[in-house]
Motif scaffolding. Structure first.
Motif, PDB file in Angstrom:
ATOM      1  N   THR A  88       0.829  -1.204   0.000  1.00 52.08           N
ATOM      2  CA  THR A  88       0.000   0.000   0.000  1.00 52.08           C
ATOM      3  C   THR A  88       0.862   1.252   0.000  1.00 52.08           C
ATOM      4  O   THR A  88       0.348   2.350  -0.090  1.00 52.08           O
ATOM      5  N   ALA A  89       2.175   1.075   0.131  1.00 51.90           N
ATOM      6  CA  ALA A  89       3.097   2.210   0.139  1.00 51.90           C
ATOM      7  C   ALA A  89       4.131   2.011  -0.956  1.00 51.90           C
ATOM      8  O   ALA A  89       5.267   1.635  -0.683  1.00 51.90           O
ATOM      9  N   PRO A  90       3.778   2.264  -2.216  1.00 50.81           N
ATOM     10  CA  PRO A  90       4.709   1.985  -3.300  1.00 50.81           C
ATOM     11  C   PRO A  90       6.001   2.778  -3.223  1.00 50.81           C
ATOM     12  O   PRO A  90       7.032   2.319  -3.690  1.00 50.81           O
ATOM     13  N   ALA A  91       5.987   3.970  -2.647  1.00 50.07           N
ATOM     14  CA  ALA A  91       7.207   4.774  -2.550  1.00 50.07           C
ATOM     15  C   ALA A  91       8.017   4.404  -1.314  1.00 50.07           C
ATOM     16  O   ALA A  91       9.037   5.002  -1.037  1.00 50.07           O
ATOM     17  N   GLY A  92       7.546   3.440  -0.544  1.00 49.96           N
ATOM     18  CA  GLY A  92       8.251   3.023   0.657  1.00 49.96           C
ATOM     19  C   GLY A  92       7.820   3.774   1.896  1.00 49.96           C
ATOM     20  O   GLY A  92       8.204   3.443   3.000  1.00 49.96           O
ATOM     21  N   ASP A  93       7.006   4.796   1.752  1.00 50.75           N
ATOM     22  CA  ASP A  93       6.558   5.591   2.883  1.00 50.75           C
ATOM     23  C   ASP A  93       5.083   5.284   3.114  1.00 50.75           C
ATOM     24  O   ASP A  93       4.256   5.581   2.267  1.00 50.75           O
ATOM     25  N   LEU A  94       4.795   4.657   4.234  1.00 52.61           N
ATOM     26  CA  LEU A  94       3.419   4.292   4.538  1.00 52.61           C
ATOM     27  C   LEU A  94       2.628   5.545   4.879  1.00 52.61           C
ATOM     28  O   LEU A  94       2.977   6.287   5.791  1.00 52.61           O
ATOM     29  N   ARG A  95       1.597   5.791   4.130  1.00 51.27           N
ATOM     30  CA  ARG A  95       0.766   6.973   4.360  1.00 51.27           C
ATOM     31  C   ARG A  95      -0.388   6.588   5.260  1.00 51.27           C
ATOM     32  O   ARG A  95      -1.145   5.684   4.956  1.00 51.27           O
ATOM     33  N   THR A  96      -0.504   7.291   6.354  1.00 52.64           N
ATOM     34  CA  THR A  96      -1.561   6.994   7.309  1.00 52.64           C
ATOM     35  C   THR A  96      -2.536   8.149   7.352  1.00 52.64           C
ATOM     36  O   THR A  96      -2.388   9.132   6.650  1.00 52.64           O
ATOM     37  N   GLY A  97      -3.507   8.043   8.207  1.00 51.31           N
ATOM     38  CA  GLY A  97      -4.490   9.101   8.360  1.00 51.31           C
ATOM     39  C   GLY A  97      -4.051  10.152   9.363  1.00 51.31           C
ATOM     40  O   GLY A  97      -4.883  10.756  10.013  1.00 51.31           O
ATOM     41  N   THR A  98      -2.767  10.360   9.507  1.00 52.11           N
ATOM     42  CA  THR A  98      -2.258  11.336  10.449  1.00 52.11           C
ATOM     43  C   THR A  98      -2.626  12.740   9.982  1.00 52.11           C
ATOM     44  O   THR A  98      -2.312  13.123   8.864  1.00 52.11           O
ATOM     45  N   PRO A  99      -3.292  13.505  10.835  1.00 55.26           N
ATOM     46  CA  PRO A  99      -3.670  14.854  10.423  1.00 55.26           C
ATOM     47  C   PRO A  99      -2.464  15.778  10.337  1.00 55.26           C
ATOM     48  O   PRO A  99      -1.433  15.553  10.970  1.00 55.26           O
ATOM     49  N   GLN A 100      -2.629  16.821   9.560  1.00 52.78           N
ATOM     50  CA  GLN A 100      -1.564  17.792   9.365  1.00 52.78           C
ATOM     51  C   GLN A 100      -1.233  18.465  10.702  1.00 52.78           C
ATOM     52  O   GLN A 100      -2.111  18.886  11.440  1.00 52.78           O
ATOM     53  N   GLY A 101       0.046  18.558  11.023  1.00 53.02           N
ATOM     54  CA  GLY A 101       0.482  19.208  12.252  1.00 53.02           C
ATOM     55  C   GLY A 101       0.719  18.248  13.407  1.00 53.02           C
ATOM     56  O   GLY A 101       1.129  18.677  14.486  1.00 53.02           O
ATOM     57  N   MET A 102       0.453  16.947  13.197  1.00 48.57           N
ATOM     58  CA  MET A 102       0.659  15.951  14.253  1.00 48.57           C
ATOM     59  C   MET A 102       1.433  14.780  13.679  1.00 48.57           C
ATOM     60  O   MET A 102       1.347  14.491  12.491  1.00 48.57           O
ATOM     61  N   ASP A 123       1.826  11.318  18.189  1.00 49.44           N
ATOM     62  CA  ASP A 123       0.928  12.270  18.846  1.00 49.44           C
ATOM     63  C   ASP A 123      -0.517  11.780  18.791  1.00 49.44           C
ATOM     64  O   ASP A 123      -1.249  11.863  19.773  1.00 49.44           O
ATOM     65  N   VAL A 124      -0.918  11.296  17.629  1.00 47.36           N
ATOM     66  CA  VAL A 124      -2.287  10.811  17.461  1.00 47.36           C
ATOM     67  C   VAL A 124      -2.548   9.638  18.389  1.00 47.36           C
ATOM     68  O   VAL A 124      -3.581   9.557  19.064  1.00 47.36           O
ATOM     69  N   ALA A 184      -0.955   8.903  21.218  1.00 49.48           N
ATOM     70  CA  ALA A 184      -0.939   9.345  22.612  1.00 49.48           C
ATOM     71  C   ALA A 184      -2.234  10.089  22.966  1.00 49.48           C
ATOM     72  O   ALA A 184      -2.777   9.907  24.058  1.00 49.48           O
ATOM     73  N   ARG A 185      -2.737  10.916  22.057  1.00 51.98           N
ATOM     74  CA  ARG A 185      -3.998  11.616  22.319  1.00 51.98           C
ATOM     75  C   ARG A 185      -5.152  10.626  22.377  1.00 51.98           C
ATOM     76  O   ARG A 185      -6.045  10.747  23.214  1.00 51.98           O
ATOM     77  N   SER A 186      -5.119   9.636  21.527  1.00 49.84           N
ATOM     78  CA  SER A 186      -6.143   8.602  21.549  1.00 49.84           C
ATOM     79  C   SER A 186      -6.100   7.823  22.864  1.00 49.84           C
ATOM     80  O   SER A 186      -7.134   7.500  23.436  1.00 49.84           O
ATOM     81  N   ARG A 187      -4.898   7.552  23.335  1.00 47.81           N
ATOM     82  CA  ARG A 187      -4.737   6.867  24.629  1.00 47.81           C
ATOM     83  C   ARG A 187      -5.341   7.697  25.746  1.00 47.81           C
ATOM     84  O   ARG A 187      -6.041   7.178  26.610  1.00 47.81           O
ATOM     85  N   LEU A 188      -5.102   9.007  25.725  1.00 49.91           N
ATOM     86  CA  LEU A 188      -5.686   9.902  26.718  1.00 49.91           C
ATOM     87  C   LEU A 188      -7.214   9.854  26.641  1.00 49.91           C
ATOM     88  O   LEU A 188      -7.905   9.763  27.658  1.00 49.91           O
ATOM     89  N   GLY A 189      -7.737   9.873  25.420  1.00 48.69           N
ATOM     90  CA  GLY A 189      -9.183   9.867  25.221  1.00 48.69           C
ATOM     91  C   GLY A 189      -9.858   8.583  25.665  1.00 48.69           C
ATOM     92  O   GLY A 189     -11.043   8.580  25.976  1.00 48.69           O
ATOM     93  N   ARG A 190      -9.121   7.484  25.700  1.00 52.97           N
ATOM     94  CA  ARG A 190      -9.707   6.223  26.157  1.00 52.97           C
ATOM     95  C   ARG A 190     -10.020   6.254  27.652  1.00 52.97           C
ATOM     96  O   ARG A 190     -10.870   5.500  28.118  1.00 52.97           O
ATOM     97  N   PHE A 191      -9.326   7.104  28.389  1.00 48.61           N
ATOM     98  CA  PHE A 191      -9.513   7.134  29.835  1.00 48.61           C
ATOM     99  C   PHE A 191     -10.296   8.350  30.313  1.00 48.61           C
ATOM    100  O   PHE A 191     -10.589   8.463  31.500  1.00 48.61           O
ATOM    101  N   ILE A 192     -10.630   9.264  29.411  1.00 48.26           N
ATOM    102  CA  ILE A 192     -11.490  10.396  29.751  1.00 48.26           C
ATOM    103  C   ILE A 192     -12.773  10.217  28.951  1.00 48.26           C
ATOM    104  O   ILE A 192     -12.784  10.393  27.734  1.00 48.26           O
ATOM    105  N   THR A 193     -13.832   9.846  29.626  1.00 46.53           N
ATOM    106  CA  THR A 193     -15.079   9.585  28.918  1.00 46.53           C
ATOM    107  C   THR A 193     -15.859  10.878  28.700  1.00 46.53           C
ATOM    108  O   THR A 193     -15.564  11.914  29.299  1.00 46.53           O
ATOM    109  N   MET A 194     -16.868  10.804  27.863  1.00 48.49           N
ATOM    110  CA  MET A 194     -17.671  11.983  27.535  1.00 48.49           C
ATOM    111  C   MET A 194     -18.449  12.507  28.750  1.00 48.49           C
ATOM    112  O   MET A 194     -18.825  13.669  28.771  1.00 48.49           O
ATOM    113  N   THR A 195     -18.671  11.678  29.755  1.00 49.69           N
ATOM    114  CA  THR A 195     -19.384  12.146  30.944  1.00 49.69           C
ATOM    115  C   THR A 195     -18.564  13.153  31.740  1.00 49.69           C
ATOM    116  O   THR A 195     -19.123  13.926  32.512  1.00 49.69           O
ATOM    117  N   ALA A 196     -17.236  13.150  31.552  1.00 52.23           N
ATOM    118  CA  ALA A 196     -16.366  14.086  32.280  1.00 52.23           C
ATOM    119  C   ALA A 196     -16.262  15.433  31.577  1.00 52.23           C
ATOM    120  O   ALA A 196     -15.751  16.387  32.152  1.00 52.23           O
TER     121      ALA A 196
END
Length: 138
Positions: free
Chosen positions: A52-66, A70-71, A73-85
Protein backbone atom coordinates in the motif's frame (compact mmCIF):
# COMPACT_ATOMS: atom_id res chain seq x y z
CA UNK A 1 -47.62 -34.77 2.55
CA UNK A 2 -44.42 -33.70 0.83
CA UNK A 3 -43.19 -30.15 1.39
CA UNK A 4 -41.29 -28.39 -1.34
CA UNK A 5 -41.40 -25.53 -3.72
CA UNK A 6 -44.71 -25.14 -5.45
CA UNK A 7 -43.45 -22.51 -7.86
CA UNK A 8 -40.46 -24.23 -9.48
CA UNK A 9 -39.32 -27.68 -10.36
CA UNK A 10 -36.52 -29.11 -8.17
CA UNK A 11 -34.06 -28.72 -11.06
CA UNK A 12 -34.87 -24.99 -11.35
CA UNK A 13 -34.55 -24.57 -7.56
CA UNK A 14 -31.07 -26.14 -7.67
CA UNK A 15 -30.04 -23.93 -10.57
CA UNK A 16 -31.29 -20.79 -8.80
CA UNK A 17 -29.50 -21.71 -5.57
CA UNK A 18 -26.22 -22.12 -7.53
CA UNK A 19 -26.65 -18.66 -9.05
CA UNK A 20 -26.90 -16.91 -5.69
CA UNK A 21 -24.49 -19.12 -3.73
CA UNK A 22 -21.67 -16.55 -3.89
CA UNK A 23 -23.95 -13.85 -2.52
CA UNK A 24 -25.31 -15.99 0.29
CA UNK A 25 -22.15 -17.77 1.44
CA UNK A 26 -19.48 -15.17 0.71
CA UNK A 27 -16.10 -15.52 -0.95
CA UNK A 28 -14.46 -17.78 1.67
CA UNK A 29 -16.63 -20.80 0.96
CA UNK A 30 -15.83 -21.41 -2.67
CA UNK A 31 -18.66 -19.29 -4.03
CA UNK A 32 -16.65 -16.18 -4.76
CA UNK A 33 -18.44 -13.15 -6.14
CA UNK A 34 -15.44 -12.35 -8.28
CA UNK A 35 -14.97 -14.07 -11.59
CA UNK A 36 -11.76 -16.07 -11.70
CA UNK A 37 -10.27 -13.97 -14.50
CA UNK A 38 -10.72 -10.81 -12.37
CA UNK A 39 -8.77 -12.06 -9.36
CA UNK A 40 -5.30 -10.57 -8.91
CA UNK A 41 -2.41 -12.86 -9.69
CA UNK A 42 0.29 -13.20 -7.05
CA UNK A 43 3.66 -11.57 -7.65
CA UNK A 44 6.30 -13.65 -9.41
CA UNK A 45 9.45 -14.94 -7.75
CA UNK A 46 11.55 -12.05 -9.07
CA UNK A 47 8.94 -9.37 -8.41
CA UNK A 48 8.21 -7.47 -5.19
CA UNK A 49 4.95 -8.15 -3.42
CA UNK A 50 2.06 -5.71 -3.56
CA UNK A 51 2.19 -2.90 -1.02
CA UNK A 52 0.00 0.00 0.00
CA UNK A 53 3.10 2.21 0.14
CA UNK A 54 4.71 1.99 -3.30
CA UNK A 55 7.21 4.77 -2.55
CA UNK A 56 8.25 3.02 0.66
CA UNK A 57 6.56 5.59 2.88
CA UNK A 58 3.42 4.29 4.54
CA UNK A 59 0.77 6.97 4.36
CA UNK A 60 -1.56 6.99 7.31
CA UNK A 61 -4.49 9.10 8.36
CA UNK A 62 -2.26 11.34 10.45
CA UNK A 63 -3.67 14.85 10.42
CA UNK A 64 -1.56 17.79 9.36
CA UNK A 65 0.48 19.21 12.25
CA UNK A 66 0.66 15.95 14.25
CA UNK A 67 2.82 12.86 14.15
CA UNK A 68 1.41 9.36 14.33
CA UNK A 69 2.86 9.12 17.87
CA UNK A 70 0.93 12.27 18.85
CA UNK A 71 -2.29 10.81 17.46
CA UNK A 72 -1.74 7.55 19.33
CA UNK A 73 -0.94 9.35 22.61
CA UNK A 74 -4.00 11.62 22.32
CA UNK A 75 -6.14 8.60 21.55
CA UNK A 76 -4.74 6.87 24.63
CA UNK A 77 -5.69 9.90 26.72
CA UNK A 78 -9.18 9.87 25.22
CA UNK A 79 -9.71 6.22 26.16
CA UNK A 80 -9.51 7.13 29.84
CA UNK A 81 -11.49 10.40 29.75
CA UNK A 82 -15.08 9.58 28.92
CA UNK A 83 -17.67 11.98 27.53
CA UNK A 84 -19.38 12.15 30.94
CA UNK A 85 -16.37 14.09 32.28
CA UNK A 86 -16.61 16.73 29.56
CA UNK A 87 -17.03 19.59 29.87
CA UNK A 88 -15.06 19.39 33.07
CA UNK A 89 -12.31 20.91 35.13
CA UNK A 90 -9.05 19.43 36.36
CA UNK A 91 -10.60 17.60 39.33
CA UNK A 92 -13.42 16.09 37.25
CA UNK A 93 -10.95 14.84 34.65
CA UNK A 94 -8.67 13.29 37.27
CA UNK A 95 -11.61 11.59 39.00
CA UNK A 96 -12.93 10.27 35.69
CA UNK A 97 -9.52 8.96 34.65
CA UNK A 98 -9.12 7.15 37.98
CA UNK A 99 -12.62 5.63 37.62
CA UNK A 100 -11.55 4.29 34.24
CA UNK A 101 -8.34 2.86 35.75
CA UNK A 102 -6.02 5.16 33.79
CA UNK A 103 -2.29 4.48 34.04
CA UNK A 104 -0.35 6.49 36.60
CA UNK A 105 1.49 8.55 33.96
CA UNK A 106 -1.81 9.85 32.53
CA UNK A 107 -3.18 10.71 35.97
CA UNK A 108 0.07 12.51 36.80
CA UNK A 109 -0.21 14.50 33.55
CA UNK A 110 -3.80 15.48 34.37
CA UNK A 111 -2.69 16.59 37.84
CA UNK A 112 -0.40 19.15 36.16
CA UNK A 113 -3.36 20.88 34.48
CA UNK A 114 -4.07 24.41 35.71
CA UNK A 115 -6.96 24.85 38.14
CA UNK A 116 -10.04 26.86 37.25
CA UNK A 117 -10.18 25.92 33.56
CA UNK A 118 -13.06 23.94 32.05
CA UNK A 119 -12.23 21.74 29.10
CA UNK A 120 -14.81 20.96 26.42
CA UNK A 121 -12.96 18.25 24.48
CA UNK A 122 -10.08 15.81 24.82
CA UNK A 123 -8.24 17.92 22.22
CA UNK A 124 -8.42 20.91 24.57
CA UNK A 125 -7.03 18.78 27.40
CA UNK A 126 -4.29 17.55 25.07
CA UNK A 127 -3.33 21.11 24.14
CA UNK A 128 -3.36 22.20 27.79
CA UNK A 129 -0.88 19.40 28.51
CA UNK A 130 1.52 21.11 26.09
CA UNK A 131 0.95 19.06 22.95
CA UNK A 132 -0.05 20.11 19.45
CA UNK A 133 -3.38 19.35 17.81
CA UNK A 134 -3.93 19.14 14.08
CA UNK A 135 -3.88 22.31 12.05
CA UNK A 136 -6.89 23.18 9.96
CA UNK A 137 -6.62 23.91 6.25
CA UNK A 138 -8.51 26.91 4.95
Amino acid sequence: MERGSSKHAPRVDDQMSQEVRGLVQGPGTGGSRVEEFREAEPAGEDQPGATTAPAGDLRTGTPQGMTSQDVEARSRLGRFITMTALPGDRLALIANARENEAPDDLVAALERLPEGTRYQTVSEVWAALGHRNETTRW
